[in-house]
Enzyme design. Sequence first.
Site, PDB file in Angstrom:
ATOM      1  N   HIS A 121       2.115   1.182  -2.369  1.00  0.00           N
ATOM      2  CA  HIS A 121       1.415   0.135  -1.610  1.00  0.00           C
ATOM      3  C   HIS A 121       2.353  -0.452  -0.574  1.00  0.00           C
ATOM      4  O   HIS A 121       3.531  -0.674  -0.816  1.00  0.00           O
ATOM      5  CB  HIS A 121       0.789  -0.926  -2.518  1.00  0.00           C
ATOM      6  CG  HIS A 121       1.699  -1.920  -3.144  1.00  0.00           C
ATOM      7  ND1 HIS A 121       2.107  -3.064  -2.502  1.00  0.00           N
ATOM      8  CD2 HIS A 121       2.263  -1.955  -4.372  1.00  0.00           C
ATOM      9  CE1 HIS A 121       2.870  -3.773  -3.325  1.00  0.00           C
ATOM     10  NE2 HIS A 121       2.996  -3.122  -4.449  1.00  0.00           N
ATOM     11  N   ASP A 133       9.217  -5.017  -3.524  1.00  0.00           N
ATOM     12  CA  ASP A 133       7.782  -4.879  -3.839  1.00  0.00           C
ATOM     13  C   ASP A 133       6.943  -5.012  -2.574  1.00  0.00           C
ATOM     14  O   ASP A 133       6.584  -6.102  -2.195  1.00  0.00           O
ATOM     15  CB  ASP A 133       7.400  -5.944  -4.868  1.00  0.00           C
ATOM     16  CG  ASP A 133       5.947  -5.852  -5.298  1.00  0.00           C
ATOM     17  OD1 ASP A 133       5.320  -4.803  -5.072  1.00  0.00           O
ATOM     18  OD2 ASP A 133       5.446  -6.838  -5.859  1.00  0.00           O
ATOM     19  N   GLU A 167      -2.933  -3.860  -2.462  1.00  0.00           N
ATOM     20  CA  GLU A 167      -2.616  -3.681  -3.888  1.00  0.00           C
ATOM     21  C   GLU A 167      -2.450  -5.033  -4.554  1.00  0.00           C
ATOM     22  O   GLU A 167      -2.860  -5.250  -5.705  1.00  0.00           O
ATOM     23  CB  GLU A 167      -1.333  -2.852  -4.066  1.00  0.00           C
ATOM     24  CG  GLU A 167      -1.023  -2.485  -5.527  1.00  0.00           C
ATOM     25  CD  GLU A 167      -0.198  -3.515  -6.290  1.00  0.00           C
ATOM     26  OE1 GLU A 167      -0.041  -3.346  -7.520  1.00  0.00           O
ATOM     27  OE2 GLU A 167       0.282  -4.498  -5.696  1.00  0.00           O
ATOM     28  N   GLU A 168      -1.846  -5.969  -3.817  1.00  0.00           N
ATOM     29  CA  GLU A 168      -1.541  -7.280  -4.399  1.00  0.00           C
ATOM     30  C   GLU A 168      -2.788  -8.111  -4.668  1.00  0.00           C
ATOM     31  O   GLU A 168      -2.718  -9.130  -5.329  1.00  0.00           O
ATOM     32  CB  GLU A 168      -0.547  -8.034  -3.499  1.00  0.00           C
ATOM     33  CG  GLU A 168       0.809  -7.345  -3.322  1.00  0.00           C
ATOM     34  CD  GLU A 168       1.669  -7.340  -4.586  1.00  0.00           C
ATOM     35  OE1 GLU A 168       1.188  -7.755  -5.656  1.00  0.00           O
ATOM     36  OE2 GLU A 168       2.829  -6.902  -4.483  1.00  0.00           O
ATOM     37  N   ASP A 196       6.045   2.086  -6.949  1.00  0.00           N
ATOM     38  CA  ASP A 196       5.887   0.648  -6.724  1.00  0.00           C
ATOM     39  C   ASP A 196       7.072  -0.049  -7.397  1.00  0.00           C
ATOM     40  O   ASP A 196       7.165  -0.040  -8.626  1.00  0.00           O
ATOM     41  CB  ASP A 196       4.556   0.190  -7.331  1.00  0.00           C
ATOM     42  CG  ASP A 196       4.247  -1.281  -7.085  1.00  0.00           C
ATOM     43  OD1 ASP A 196       5.050  -1.974  -6.427  1.00  0.00           O
ATOM     44  OD2 ASP A 196       3.185  -1.733  -7.571  1.00  0.00           O
ATOM     45  N   HIS A 283       7.853 -11.302  -6.178  1.00  0.00           N
ATOM     46  CA  HIS A 283       6.788 -12.106  -5.557  1.00  0.00           C
ATOM     47  C   HIS A 283       7.299 -13.419  -4.974  1.00  0.00           C
ATOM     48  O   HIS A 283       6.547 -14.396  -4.918  1.00  0.00           O
ATOM     49  CB  HIS A 283       5.630 -12.343  -6.542  1.00  0.00           C
ATOM     50  CG  HIS A 283       4.767 -11.131  -6.713  1.00  0.00           C
ATOM     51  ND1 HIS A 283       3.610 -11.117  -7.453  1.00  0.00           N
ATOM     52  CD2 HIS A 283       4.901  -9.873  -6.216  1.00  0.00           C
ATOM     53  CE1 HIS A 283       3.055  -9.915  -7.412  1.00  0.00           C
ATOM     54  NE2 HIS A 283       3.833  -9.132  -6.671  1.00  0.00           N
TER      55      HIS A 283
END
Length: 313
Positions: A121, A133, A167-168, A196, A283
């Site tokens: 992603h 990420d 994707e998130e 990922d 994140h």
Amino acid sequence: MKLSVPGRVTGAAVIAVAALLTTSAIADAAPARVAAAPDIPVANVKAHLTQLQSIATANGGNRAHGRAGYKASLDYVKAQLDAAGFTTTIQQFTASSRVGYNLIADWPGGDANQVVMAGSHLDSVTSGAGINDNGSGSAALLEAALTVSRTQYQPTKHLRFAWWGAEELGMIGSRNYVNGLTTANRAKISGYLNFDMIGSPNPGYFVYDDDPAIEKTLKDFYAGIGVATEIETEGDGRSDHAPFKSAGIPVGGVFTGASSTKSAAQAAKWGGTAGQSFDRCYHSSCDTTSNINDTALNRNSDALAYAVWELSE
Ligand code: DTR
Ligand code: ZN
Ligand code: ZN
């Protein structure tokens, strides 16, 4: 010019030779497996990460779904693939009232009825640049694809690379892609490899425990470089391989860990810091180019290439 690889024989030739030999002689006569996969230059992978970081910085600090930084990331990846001879397709969709995109890149040639796919992603969360990420998987995948072109690799199977959007938001892009396949086209995908988070700063070496053949291929790579692996358990099915698996397609992948804590036993075998997350910047705004372990990124870029080459030859 396509060079023939020493030691490789066709299936028909094996059968013809085997018919003349006893069982034990067959084993002796079997060709040594040739490690055809190239070494992926980690400096090139890191150069892609620098570009993705610059894109985030120039676009409000992120590369999230529906934001300018996502589209700029997509344009960056697509331009390189187009210049390298891939056939690229953009799939557009809407999620949470914003427009998103998948980028699909087909390498011309190979058996259209046996498609090996690898994907990552490309979107980040809104809180940061998303370099581990998932700049990490996206950059390694891009460099592997560019290496296919540089080496003019002509595998038996057809190769398809994918960079997923949203994707998130819950694997929206990849689910869109899988749902859009006809039953016939779905059946042509012999496997899907997912990447990922593959450069976590306090890395673990996790292999997805899904399709046994794909899992074995990735474990073989790690055994070959003398690095221990564990089965990936941190939220099994929490990435873009899930829609493929749900559709009955064999899946696999590698992962270096997110917010889970590295145990003392894991630190003993892999190094790094026990009692700390695999990725303390998961994140968050500190998921920048500083949030990458180069050794993990290097190993997993090579693992990615190894699996793509081995599973497509
Ligand atoms: N889906 C990820 C993080 C993640 C959590 N568990 C796994 C397992 C395998 C791959 C990825 C992940 C994210 O993008 O936040
Ligand atoms: Zn994430
Ligand atoms: Zn991710």
